[in-house]
Design an enzyme around this catalytic site. Sequence first.
Site, short mmCIF file in Angstrom:
data_model
loop_
_atom_site.label_atom_id
_atom_site.label_comp_id
_atom_site.label_asym_id
_atom_site.label_seq_id
_atom_site.Cartn_x
_atom_site.Cartn_y
_atom_site.Cartn_z
CG ASP A 209 12.97 17.65 11.40
OD1 ASP A 209 13.27 17.91 10.55
OD2 ASP A 209 12.47 18.22 12.24
CE LYS B 240 3.88 21.24 18.00
NZ LYS B 240 4.03 21.11 16.67
N GLY C 126 13.75 13.56 17.03
CA GLY C 126 12.30 12.51 17.43
C GLY C 126 11.69 13.64 18.41
NE ARG D 102 6.91 21.30 20.44
CZ ARG D 102 7.08 23.16 20.42
NH1 ARG D 102 6.16 23.94 21.47
NH2 ARG D 102 7.14 23.90 19.11
CG ASP E 102 9.65 23.49 27.41
OD1 ASP E 102 9.34 23.30 26.46
OD2 ASP E 102 9.73 24.87 28.09
N GLY E 103 9.87 20.55 26.35
CA GLY E 103 8.65 20.15 25.97
C GLY E 103 7.17 20.90 25.87
P1 AMP Z 1 10.50 22.07 14.85
O1 AMP Z 1 11.21 22.87 14.78
O2 AMP Z 1 9.50 22.25 16.18
O3 AMP Z 1 9.89 20.62 13.99
O4 AMP Z 1 10.93 20.40 15.88
C1 AMP Z 1 12.58 20.21 15.76
C2 AMP Z 1 12.52 19.89 17.00
O5 AMP Z 1 13.13 20.90 17.89
C3 AMP Z 1 11.72 18.68 17.04
O6 AMP Z 1 12.08 17.19 17.45
C4 AMP Z 1 10.98 18.52 18.22
O7 AMP Z 1 10.11 18.06 19.13
C5 AMP Z 1 12.15 19.55 18.91
N1 AMP Z 1 11.43 20.70 20.11
C6 AMP Z 1 11.35 21.80 19.23
N2 AMP Z 1 10.58 22.34 20.60
C7 AMP Z 1 10.27 21.78 21.86
C8 AMP Z 1 10.38 22.06 22.50
N3 AMP Z 1 9.82 23.21 23.67
N4 AMP Z 1 10.49 20.69 24.21
C9 AMP Z 1 11.31 19.76 22.76
N5 AMP Z 1 11.68 19.45 22.11
C10 AMP Z 1 11.25 20.42 21.45
MG MG Z 2 9.14 19.33 14.02
#
Ligand code: AMP
Ligand code: MG
Length: 529
Positions: free
Chosen positions: A269, A122, A100, A103, A134-135
Amino acid sequence: MRKLHIDNSFTNSLPKDPVAENYTRQVTSIAFSKAEPLKFPKSSFIHVSKLAKELGFTEEEILSEEFLQLFTGQHLYPHTEPYAMAYAGHQFGNWAGQLGDGRAINLFETLQNEKRWAFQLKGAGPTPYSRRGDGLAVLRSSIREHLCSEAMHHLGIPTTRSLSLALSGEEVLRDVMYDGHPDYEKGAIVCRVAPSFIRFGNFELAAAQGENELLKKLTDYTISTFFTDIKTSGAAAYLQFFQEVTDRTLEMIMHWQRVGFVHGVMNTDNMSILGLTIDYGPYGWLEPYDHGWTPNTTDRQHKRYRYGAQPEIGLWNLLQLANALFPLIEDAPALQKVLDSYKTNYQAQYLDTMMNKIGIYYTHKDDRDLLQALEENLHLHETDMTIFYRELSKIDSKTAITDAFNMISVAFYTINDVEETHKKTWLQWLETYLERLVFDMEQNDGENSAFAKARIEKMNATNPKYVLRNYISQLVIDAADQGDYELLREVYSMLQKPYDEQPKYEKWYALRPEWARSKVGCSMLSCSS
Ligand code: AMP
Ligand code: MG
């Protein structure tokens, strides 16, 4: 500010999480949850892209406090409710379950000249999908996302866009190399814009939960909103939808291969259902041509998402999407046929793209051999991909072979120690290449300056001169960290016209400097962002 034409098709069409509180949880039977951005009263823009004007905002509006407040999440547009999307995904080949928008917070959708745009922040704070995160987002990764999305757009590559890059005015704790050395960095918020941010993973979540009703609603919504050429219904429509997603995904990846872009994290994703390049994390640009290269240190061991593997990973990801859509189609051979079409279309498009890259117009029975030998040669000696293809256009059918070698050798990282055997192999290839240029001329009924000019134009429209080299991003980041955004503006401006000769930016048309060879951020990037 003028009234926006708000049209929230996603939230109006799909089921909403009944829980309104913002805490991490698993969800079922819903497509999105409420998620409000945090308030960052000290936020300020670093850069607003030209997309703002394309979207109809005036200079005065862009400079207004309201615009800043809106696209940093401090002020919500009237009668809109921000939300985070629920999706799942396969990460590095393994099922990761629910992920999901952890962030990313979607603000609203607008219609502008009948075009739909979803606005998404973002790094504006946690959502019910933040899990342990932490979002938030840091400046370095936000600069990389902002610059690269716009660069890709100007390269003619399907991508999500970036409207603005802002400092949140607060600090974020990150362990850049995941080696136990966390540090505070400047926080940032990017406002991304795309017709939709739906990913393969949205479909995978519904399917994995056995929520066929939700899966159908999501697919029907996606087709009726974004695949409006599909006129059939039922299984036939879903199958056509899968074919179109397959075609768009292949088209996007062919573009990546053409320009030497390595996404770095091709998890399902991070695969847009619209075939847009999405989620700019530890991506990178090939400097020395290398099928085995990935910028992502998290993937250092298996190099699953290396440059040369991107086309087959695209197919693997489509297979996961096929599995997710299966309950709607229930026809495995038909789905397989679509997947097979990816392979055959890839072969044809690869040939087409490569012929454009090397500027050969007429087909010949030895085309594939010529390209195979070229790919091998490019691995012989460290050779800069961007410079090599750009210089190749300077060779013509009358160039002497030794001159031709000297012309391409400016793309070699070290010119003095080219092994004799490698030089010989290159000379052999160039000999064949020059013969092919002569053959092309003959097919075209001989010498013709218009034909020669068209060849160069086509090559230069296929091979960019300026790309967002990894070290250039790092220089921009280092300056921005010190509060200096001049370089960011310069690089942004250069990347508006990546195929044009731009004498004032000639210094960026150069081999990667030696200091950048193994510097963090230039050749190595982690997922920490
Ligand atoms: P990504 O590899 O950046 O595509 O992220 C994979 C998952 O981790 C996605 O669901 C992102 O929303 C979540 N995510 C990545 N970084 C953060 C963060 N700092 N805080 C919350 N969720 C994160
Ligand atoms: Mg992603």
